[in-house]
Design a protein around this motif. Sequence first.
Motif, PDB file in Angstrom:
ATOM      1  N   ARG A 130      32.311  39.139  32.116  1.00  0.00           N
ATOM      2  CA  ARG A 130      31.865  40.501  31.905  1.00  0.00           C
ATOM      3  C   ARG A 130      31.782  41.296  33.218  1.00  0.00           C
ATOM      4  O   ARG A 130      32.065  42.474  33.276  1.00  0.00           O
ATOM      5  CB  ARG A 130      30.512  40.517  31.209  1.00  0.00           C
ATOM      6  CG  ARG A 130      30.610  40.954  29.768  1.00  0.00           C
ATOM      7  CD  ARG A 130      29.397  40.541  28.980  1.00  0.00           C
ATOM      8  NE  ARG A 130      29.740  39.428  28.121  1.00  0.00           N
ATOM      9  CZ  ARG A 130      30.457  39.563  27.013  1.00  0.00           C
ATOM     10  NH1 ARG A 130      30.876  40.734  26.629  1.00  0.00           N
ATOM     11  NH2 ARG A 130      30.754  38.515  26.276  1.00  0.00           N
ATOM     12  N   ASP A 131      31.385  40.600  34.302  1.00  0.00           N
ATOM     13  CA  ASP A 131      31.199  41.309  35.564  1.00  0.00           C
ATOM     14  C   ASP A 131      32.382  41.168  36.517  1.00  0.00           C
ATOM     15  O   ASP A 131      32.342  41.654  37.632  1.00  0.00           O
ATOM     16  CB  ASP A 131      29.926  40.796  36.257  1.00  0.00           C
ATOM     17  CG  ASP A 131      30.000  39.296  36.535  1.00  0.00           C
ATOM     18  OD1 ASP A 131      30.896  38.641  35.966  1.00  0.00           O
ATOM     19  OD2 ASP A 131      29.182  38.788  37.317  1.00  0.00           O
ATOM     20  N   ARG A 132      33.415  40.473  36.092  1.00  0.00           N
ATOM     21  CA  ARG A 132      34.485  40.211  37.043  1.00  0.00           C
ATOM     22  C   ARG A 132      35.766  39.790  36.344  1.00  0.00           C
ATOM     23  O   ARG A 132      35.762  38.867  35.544  1.00  0.00           O
ATOM     24  CB  ARG A 132      34.062  39.077  37.984  1.00  0.00           C
ATOM     25  CG  ARG A 132      34.882  38.957  39.235  1.00  0.00           C
ATOM     26  CD  ARG A 132      34.166  38.054  40.195  1.00  0.00           C
ATOM     27  NE  ARG A 132      34.013  36.728  39.608  1.00  0.00           N
ATOM     28  CZ  ARG A 132      34.547  35.630  40.144  1.00  0.00           C
ATOM     29  NH1 ARG A 132      35.239  35.705  41.245  1.00  0.00           N
ATOM     30  NH2 ARG A 132      34.374  34.458  39.583  1.00  0.00           N
ATOM     31  N   LEU A 133      36.855  40.491  36.640  1.00  0.00           N
ATOM     32  CA  LEU A 133      38.166  40.085  36.141  1.00  0.00           C
ATOM     33  C   LEU A 133      39.018  39.793  37.365  1.00  0.00           C
ATOM     34  O   LEU A 133      39.149  40.651  38.243  1.00  0.00           O
ATOM     35  CB  LEU A 133      38.787  41.204  35.300  1.00  0.00           C
ATOM     36  CG  LEU A 133      37.953  41.678  34.099  1.00  0.00           C
ATOM     37  CD1 LEU A 133      38.617  42.883  33.430  1.00  0.00           C
ATOM     38  CD2 LEU A 133      37.778  40.554  33.082  1.00  0.00           C
ATOM     39  N   GLU A 134      39.575  38.596  37.418  1.00  0.00           N
ATOM     40  CA  GLU A 134      40.216  38.187  38.656  1.00  0.00           C
ATOM     41  C   GLU A 134      41.375  37.233  38.398  1.00  0.00           C
ATOM     42  O   GLU A 134      41.342  36.428  37.471  1.00  0.00           O
ATOM     43  CB  GLU A 134      39.155  37.477  39.521  1.00  0.00           C
ATOM     44  CG  GLU A 134      39.630  37.049  40.876  1.00  0.00           C
ATOM     45  CD  GLU A 134      38.655  36.099  41.584  1.00  0.00           C
ATOM     46  OE1 GLU A 134      37.472  36.033  41.179  1.00  0.00           O
ATOM     47  OE2 GLU A 134      39.107  35.420  42.503  1.00  0.00           O
ATOM     48  N   VAL A 135      42.407  37.350  39.245  1.00  0.00           N
ATOM     49  CA  VAL A 135      43.491  36.374  39.246  1.00  0.00           C
ATOM     50  C   VAL A 135      43.752  35.984  40.693  1.00  0.00           C
ATOM     51  O   VAL A 135      43.846  36.859  41.556  1.00  0.00           O
ATOM     52  CB  VAL A 135      44.794  36.978  38.659  1.00  0.00           C
ATOM     53  CG1 VAL A 135      45.967  36.014  38.845  1.00  0.00           C
ATOM     54  CG2 VAL A 135      44.613  37.326  37.193  1.00  0.00           C
ATOM     55  N   GLY A 136      43.850  34.699  40.975  1.00  0.00           N
ATOM     56  CA  GLY A 136      44.156  34.289  42.334  1.00  0.00           C
ATOM     57  C   GLY A 136      44.386  32.804  42.435  1.00  0.00           C
ATOM     58  O   GLY A 136      43.998  32.046  41.538  1.00  0.00           O
ATOM     59  N   PRO A 137      45.018  32.373  43.538  1.00  0.00           N
ATOM     60  CA  PRO A 137      45.172  30.936  43.753  1.00  0.00           C
ATOM     61  C   PRO A 137      43.818  30.314  44.054  1.00  0.00           C
ATOM     62  O   PRO A 137      43.034  30.879  44.823  1.00  0.00           O
ATOM     63  CB  PRO A 137      46.107  30.839  44.961  1.00  0.00           C
ATOM     64  CG  PRO A 137      46.116  32.172  45.595  1.00  0.00           C
ATOM     65  CD  PRO A 137      45.584  33.182  44.632  1.00  0.00           C
ATOM     66  N   LYS A 138      43.531  29.189  43.419  1.00  0.00           N
ATOM     67  CA  LYS A 138      42.233  28.525  43.587  1.00  0.00           C
ATOM     68  C   LYS A 138      42.460  27.038  43.833  1.00  0.00           C
ATOM     69  O   LYS A 138      43.461  26.477  43.390  1.00  0.00           O
ATOM     70  CB  LYS A 138      41.388  28.666  42.311  1.00  0.00           C
ATOM     71  CG  LYS A 138      41.046  30.086  41.940  1.00  0.00           C
ATOM     72  CD  LYS A 138      39.881  30.602  42.753  1.00  0.00           C
ATOM     73  CE  LYS A 138      39.669  32.075  42.493  1.00  0.00           C
ATOM     74  NZ  LYS A 138      38.793  32.684  43.483  1.00  0.00           N
ATOM     75  N   ALA A 145      38.736  46.794  28.976  1.00  0.00           N
ATOM     76  CA  ALA A 145      39.275  46.618  30.330  1.00  0.00           C
ATOM     77  C   ALA A 145      40.742  47.023  30.399  1.00  0.00           C
ATOM     78  O   ALA A 145      41.481  46.885  29.427  1.00  0.00           O
ATOM     79  CB  ALA A 145      39.134  45.167  30.748  1.00  0.00           C
ATOM     80  N   LYS A 146      41.117  47.534  31.555  1.00  0.00           N
ATOM     81  CA  LYS A 146      42.522  47.868  31.799  1.00  0.00           C
ATOM     82  C   LYS A 146      43.085  46.880  32.821  1.00  0.00           C
ATOM     83  O   LYS A 146      42.333  46.222  33.547  1.00  0.00           O
ATOM     84  CB  LYS A 146      42.639  49.283  32.366  1.00  0.00           C
ATOM     85  CG  LYS A 146      42.127  50.368  31.423  1.00  0.00           C
ATOM     86  CD  LYS A 146      42.402  51.761  31.980  1.00  0.00           C
ATOM     87  CE  LYS A 146      41.684  52.071  33.270  1.00  0.00           C
ATOM     88  NZ  LYS A 146      40.210  52.138  33.148  1.00  0.00           N
ATOM     89  N   LEU A 147      44.414  46.843  32.882  1.00  0.00           N
ATOM     90  CA  LEU A 147      45.071  45.938  33.836  1.00  0.00           C
ATOM     91  C   LEU A 147      44.598  46.226  35.263  1.00  0.00           C
ATOM     92  O   LEU A 147      44.410  45.317  36.068  1.00  0.00           O
ATOM     93  CB  LEU A 147      46.595  46.112  33.720  1.00  0.00           C
ATOM     94  CG  LEU A 147      47.475  45.219  34.589  1.00  0.00           C
ATOM     95  CD1 LEU A 147      47.206  43.750  34.337  1.00  0.00           C
ATOM     96  CD2 LEU A 147      48.949  45.530  34.360  1.00  0.00           C
ATOM     97  N   SER A 148      44.375  47.514  35.554  1.00  0.00           N
ATOM     98  CA  SER A 148      43.978  47.888  36.919  1.00  0.00           C
ATOM     99  C   SER A 148      42.555  47.440  37.257  1.00  0.00           C
ATOM    100  O   SER A 148      42.135  47.500  38.412  1.00  0.00           O
ATOM    101  CB  SER A 148      44.100  49.401  37.094  1.00  0.00           C
ATOM    102  OG  SER A 148      43.315  50.059  36.121  1.00  0.00           O
ATOM    103  N   ASP A 149      41.809  46.971  36.259  1.00  0.00           N
ATOM    104  CA  ASP A 149      40.459  46.451  36.531  1.00  0.00           C
ATOM    105  C   ASP A 149      40.491  45.018  37.055  1.00  0.00           C
ATOM    106  O   ASP A 149      39.464  44.489  37.485  1.00  0.00           O
ATOM    107  CB  ASP A 149      39.606  46.459  35.243  1.00  0.00           C
ATOM    108  CG  ASP A 149      39.372  47.876  34.735  1.00  0.00           C
ATOM    109  OD1 ASP A 149      39.288  48.790  35.580  1.00  0.00           O
ATOM    110  OD2 ASP A 149      39.290  48.064  33.510  1.00  0.00           O
ATOM    111  N   VAL A 150      41.664  44.385  36.970  1.00  0.00           N
ATOM    112  CA  VAL A 150      41.764  42.985  37.391  1.00  0.00           C
ATOM    113  C   VAL A 150      42.140  42.919  38.870  1.00  0.00           C
ATOM    114  O   VAL A 150      43.102  43.551  39.300  1.00  0.00           O
ATOM    115  CB  VAL A 150      42.825  42.216  36.563  1.00  0.00           C
ATOM    116  CG1 VAL A 150      42.791  40.732  36.898  1.00  0.00           C
ATOM    117  CG2 VAL A 150      42.622  42.444  35.074  1.00  0.00           C
ATOM    118  N   LYS A 151      41.348  42.170  39.637  1.00  0.00           N
ATOM    119  CA  LYS A 151      41.656  41.953  41.056  1.00  0.00           C
ATOM    120  C   LYS A 151      42.702  40.834  41.120  1.00  0.00           C
ATOM    121  O   LYS A 151      42.439  39.717  40.693  1.00  0.00           O
ATOM    122  CB  LYS A 151      40.373  41.541  41.779  1.00  0.00           C
ATOM    123  CG  LYS A 151      40.517  41.424  43.258  1.00  0.00           C
ATOM    124  CD  LYS A 151      39.175  41.063  43.906  1.00  0.00           C
ATOM    125  CE  LYS A 151      39.415  40.568  45.312  1.00  0.00           C
ATOM    126  NZ  LYS A 151      38.972  39.190  45.523  1.00  0.00           N
TER     127      LYS A 151
END
Lengths: 167, 337
Positions: free
Chosen positions: B273-281, B237-243
């Motif tokens: 595996r199907d999702r890379l994500e960062v966000g307020p939760k 994975a690359k950094l740009s793959d992370v939402k």
Amino acid sequence: MLVKMVMELEDVPGQLLKGLEPIARYGGNIKSIMHQRERKTPLGRLPVMLIFEVRDQATLKRILAALKEAGIRVTQLGEREGEILTTVLLVGHIVHTDIRHTIDQLNAIKGVTVSELNLAVGSMGRESSARMTIAANDRELAQLAISRLQTIAEKKGLLLVTSVEAI
Amino acid sequence: MRIIIIGFGNLGRGICRAFVEKADFLKRAHGLVPRVVAVADEFGAAVDEKGLDLPRLLKIAEGSGTVVGYPGGKRGKLALDLIDEVSADVVFELTPTNIRTGEPGLSHIKRAMQAGKHVITSNKGPLVVAFKELDALAKKQGVEFRYSASVGGAVPVIGLAKKLLSGNEISEIRGVLNGTTNYILTRMSAEGLPQEIIIREAQELGLAEKDPTLDIDGIDTACKVTILANSVLGINAKLSDVKVVGIRRITPEATRLAHEAGQMIKLVGIARRDRLEVGPKLVPQGHPLAVGGTLNAVTFKLDLAGEISITGFGAGPKETSSSLLGDLIDIHRTLGG
């Protein structure tokens, strides 16, 4: 658990209180009350729809017994209605982007109701914040509502904060 | 073990202090005698193949801001040359992170591996930019490559996943991975103050960088998600793959509304595996990720063990030296020490 109930009350002062007291007595948390004046019965009784939360089935039974004792007629009871409650936050120009429309879009899904909305209007020039509780009949519907809300939020430029447990 | 340290900021000094303070313990418990033979910073280097006098080096570096003043110190000496010229077993690459180029850390690490030296780093830049390449190079050169301190600071996220939980298939890693944003959100919720004011105070306390953009906008957390995806989940994975969504738009009112509903807002990184994500939760109070202040917390979802969560300090020179030292002892053991 969330309970949806319709009770028929006489259209005289004090009746609503009489109907609510047993719910409150057993720790029921009332989420919404809706008078259905247009559905007044031939005998002049007034249907009132309530949504409230109770701890468990046993508590609900106690409430029903108390209502009966008080002479309140319960005409409809839906225990599973809106069983899944999901809390989300919205940040942005929530009012200016038509909150009514946002809610209507969610309520349009059968089995989904926006059951609570708390709005904190931001000071001048700042974004507002809202906490919304969405009641859905099951998990799939809850997910559908969240993904629809996500789409709406993106269109309206709102930030949607969902639960860490919602995947 | 002969050691070269590249970068002598908080972390470089922190690990040296640990070497000094824990010398007896390391020898007694692990049979490890760390000997720092060279230290380089941006101004030059200090070298002594017999081992530098660390208390003296620390005093000089703290007084003058560089190691060049150490007796025989070499002003203008390049770290790359040092790595080639000085014979050593392990190189600590502890220079500041650059998430776009990975430099200068990336070149340091490659050069060290090419020179047959084991590498320990805290630097997220090279890992985010070139994880696969570095992993392959280490294998090709037959050297050990460790980066525990890059995610979670003192919290042994990578070590736990790769060693103790290695019998499990890991379906998800999620965590509060950035102490600065966690501190900001915790104070917003407790005091109802706007973000700008808390950021300013955090900067005064040294808890936030002069330019806190990478933290606030979730980029630092996204880097850690990228590293976990590569190193633990084995995804290229690359950094740009992370939402990525940061916490910039979170208002004090939002933290209050969350609090009233028994929830906290946390900046959460999620690697699946199907999702890379960062966000307020929204995280319920009492949840394993509902940690306050500058703490970090991580939860693994595992096929055998179910869920396992760990929490601890994600930053600080002393705390991070726990991970750096752990990596060194691990290499020492791997090599049969």
